[in-house]
Scaffold this motif. Sequence first.
Motif, PDB file in Angstrom:
ATOM      1  N   SER A  87      83.852  18.139  12.843  1.00 41.33           N
ATOM      2  CA  SER A  87      83.184  18.288  11.547  1.00 41.33           C
ATOM      3  C   SER A  87      83.418  17.081  10.644  1.00 41.33           C
ATOM      4  O   SER A  87      84.364  16.319  10.811  1.00 41.33           O
ATOM      5  CB  SER A  87      83.649  19.568  10.854  1.00 41.33           C
ATOM      6  OG  SER A  87      85.062  19.569  10.699  1.00 41.33           O
ATOM      7  N   THR A 157      75.134  19.206  16.287  1.00 46.50           N
ATOM      8  CA  THR A 157      74.356  20.082  15.407  1.00 46.50           C
ATOM      9  C   THR A 157      74.597  19.708  13.947  1.00 46.50           C
ATOM     10  O   THR A 157      75.407  18.856  13.619  1.00 46.50           O
ATOM     11  CB  THR A 157      74.736  21.563  15.629  1.00 46.50           C
ATOM     12  OG1 THR A 157      76.124  21.743  15.298  1.00 46.50           O
ATOM     13  CG2 THR A 157      74.512  21.989  17.074  1.00 46.50           C
ATOM     14  N   GLY A 158      73.853  20.383  13.082  1.00 40.49           N
ATOM     15  CA  GLY A 158      74.050  20.249  11.649  1.00 40.49           C
ATOM     16  C   GLY A 158      73.779  18.854  11.131  1.00 40.49           C
ATOM     17  O   GLY A 158      72.967  18.092  11.662  1.00 40.49           O
ATOM     18  N   ALA A 182      70.300  23.469  13.690  1.00 36.84           N
ATOM     19  CA  ALA A 182      70.937  24.783  13.549  1.00 36.84           C
ATOM     20  C   ALA A 182      71.916  25.016  14.697  1.00 36.84           C
ATOM     21  O   ALA A 182      71.537  24.963  15.868  1.00 36.84           O
ATOM     22  CB  ALA A 182      69.881  25.882  13.532  1.00 36.84           C
ATOM     23  N   SER A 184      74.700  27.309  16.961  1.00 37.43           N
ATOM     24  CA  SER A 184      74.494  28.577  17.660  1.00 37.43           C
ATOM     25  C   SER A 184      74.784  29.798  16.790  1.00 37.43           C
ATOM     26  O   SER A 184      74.238  30.871  17.025  1.00 37.43           O
ATOM     27  CB  SER A 184      75.370  28.621  18.914  1.00 37.43           C
ATOM     28  OG  SER A 184      76.743  28.464  18.579  1.00 37.43           O
ATOM     29  N   ARG A 185      75.631  29.650  15.762  1.00 41.79           N
ATOM     30  CA  ARG A 185      75.998  30.806  14.939  1.00 41.79           C
ATOM     31  C   ARG A 185      75.110  30.996  13.715  1.00 41.79           C
ATOM     32  O   ARG A 185      75.270  31.982  12.993  1.00 41.79           O
ATOM     33  CB  ARG A 185      77.455  30.692  14.499  1.00 41.79           C
ATOM     34  CG  ARG A 185      78.430  30.705  15.666  1.00 41.79           C
ATOM     35  CD  ARG A 185      79.874  30.696  15.196  1.00 41.79           C
ATOM     36  NE  ARG A 185      80.805  30.662  16.317  1.00 41.79           N
ATOM     37  CZ  ARG A 185      82.124  30.677  16.198  1.00 41.79           C
ATOM     38  NH1 ARG A 185      82.668  30.716  14.990  1.00 41.79           N
ATOM     39  NH2 ARG A 185      82.902  30.638  17.271  1.00 41.79           N
ATOM     40  N   VAL A 186      74.212  30.066  13.474  1.00 43.39           N
ATOM     41  CA  VAL A 186      73.396  30.174  12.263  1.00 43.39           C
ATOM     42  C   VAL A 186      71.898  30.231  12.551  1.00 43.39           C
ATOM     43  O   VAL A 186      71.103  30.411  11.633  1.00 43.39           O
ATOM     44  CB  VAL A 186      73.670  28.995  11.295  1.00 43.39           C
ATOM     45  CG1 VAL A 186      75.118  29.014  10.845  1.00 43.39           C
ATOM     46  CG2 VAL A 186      73.340  27.656  11.950  1.00 43.39           C
ATOM     47  N   ARG A 187      71.492  30.106  13.796  1.00 44.39           N
ATOM     48  CA  ARG A 187      70.067  30.161  14.118  1.00 44.39           C
ATOM     49  C   ARG A 187      69.618  31.611  14.294  1.00 44.39           C
ATOM     50  O   ARG A 187      70.462  32.509  14.489  1.00 44.39           O
ATOM     51  CB  ARG A 187      69.772  29.369  15.386  1.00 44.39           C
ATOM     52  CG  ARG A 187      70.376  29.953  16.660  1.00 44.39           C
ATOM     53  CD  ARG A 187      70.107  29.093  17.879  1.00 44.39           C
ATOM     54  NE  ARG A 187      70.794  27.818  17.803  1.00 44.39           N
ATOM     55  CZ  ARG A 187      71.377  27.219  18.834  1.00 44.39           C
ATOM     56  NH1 ARG A 187      71.363  27.792  20.044  1.00 44.39           N
ATOM     57  NH2 ARG A 187      71.989  26.076  18.694  1.00 44.39           N
TER      58      ARG A 187
END
Length: 449
Positions: A87, A157-158, A182, A184-187
């Motif tokens: 991150s 991602t992101g 997006a 995997s946890r927010v799509r």
Amino acid sequence: MPADSPARATARETIALLTGAAGFTEHRPPSHPLPPDGPLGWAGYDAARERAGTRTGEEESVVYGTGVVGDRACVLLAFEFGFLGGSLGRLTGDRLAAAYELALTRRLPLLALVATGGSRMQEGMVALTQLQRVAAASTRLRAAGLPQIAVVRDPTTGGGWATVGAGADVVLALPGAQVGFAGSRVRPADADPHAYSAEGQFAAGQVDAVVPPGELARALTHWLRALGPHGALPAAPLPRARSAARLPETGREAVAAARDPRRPRAEAYLADYFGVRLPLHGDRCGGADPGLLCGFGLRADGLPVAYVAQCGTPTRPAGYRAAARTIRLADRLGVPVLTLVDTPGAANDAEAERAGAGAAIADAFAAVAEARVPVTTLVIGEGGSGGALALAAPDNTHVTADSYFSVIAPELAAAILKRPPSETGATADQLRLRPQDLLELGFARSIVS
């Protein structure tokens, strides 16, 4: 993706895969420590960072420095996904900004090896605004005429994908990598997982190539040779004619020769012209046109040339956008351009109109007109009206003996003039579309035979 997959290699393992014995010299930015538990005072953040450091041996989620890939010096930056999911926090931003600045100061290409889940939520808006720092640093590098290449690993991602990854000039991906804005946890729960994969992004024109780890060092060496930075380069040499066609006596013969399915197409010309070809894929707007080939190549003498080649089919809006993208990149990097014209015209179906055919053609015209590097054009088949002219260099267009160029197809011209089909040949003659006509009219500089 399995944990032992090469796409899940650590940052330093990925760097070593590319630099090998040539080695890597790590750099670090000046130290600007975070306040206790970060800018938000997020309880447990310092402990999480300490655990991540113990687990990975890293101080932050990005490692950067200088190295040699093949025979080309570059600045490398690599994300360590094991450090808080790769991150981006403030200290990550410090390292990314420093990597771009290092490339700018030393006039080296930037090679980003990306694996990130996006912005670090424990730092809130301080983390999110690092994306603006990256975008600004990337813009400065772009303005200086220095290339940026991204290799997206699993996962990318992101905001990391939307800046360091997708913002690069050339985007390569490792097979099976999760790639998308997006995570995997927010799509959406019912989202098609293929759309968020390296292969799905390639199909959508967002990735230029999917490259296995074992082929990555070789591919990047070629790309670094092609993109530079370079000194002043000469214009692209004219390709050799790939057929022994004689000049046509009539307009009808010229059209028939250009439409002959046995005539050499773009693929034959490019294979003869280049020792190494490096395709650019897609328009970065969700589309790709298989009937238009774009990319950079290296000739036998090492000269880099960017190419845009029509393949004899109606060119679609995605093709024109990809062509404009290629020409503008070549212009920014000082690489000469070769265009091969061969199309009956722009695609004119309803889907093409909805996809913005007019705007895409206009942008291709503009890219050619704006180019400061020399653009060389060879018409190798059909030159169908504005859809072909959009990729032709003013005052530097050449033609083969088995080509033609016309304001309109003779069949359509006869129909508009309400002439019977039997007069199509006479109409073709009136249009003066033969290679020798084009030379006499001043449109073509030479007939390549």
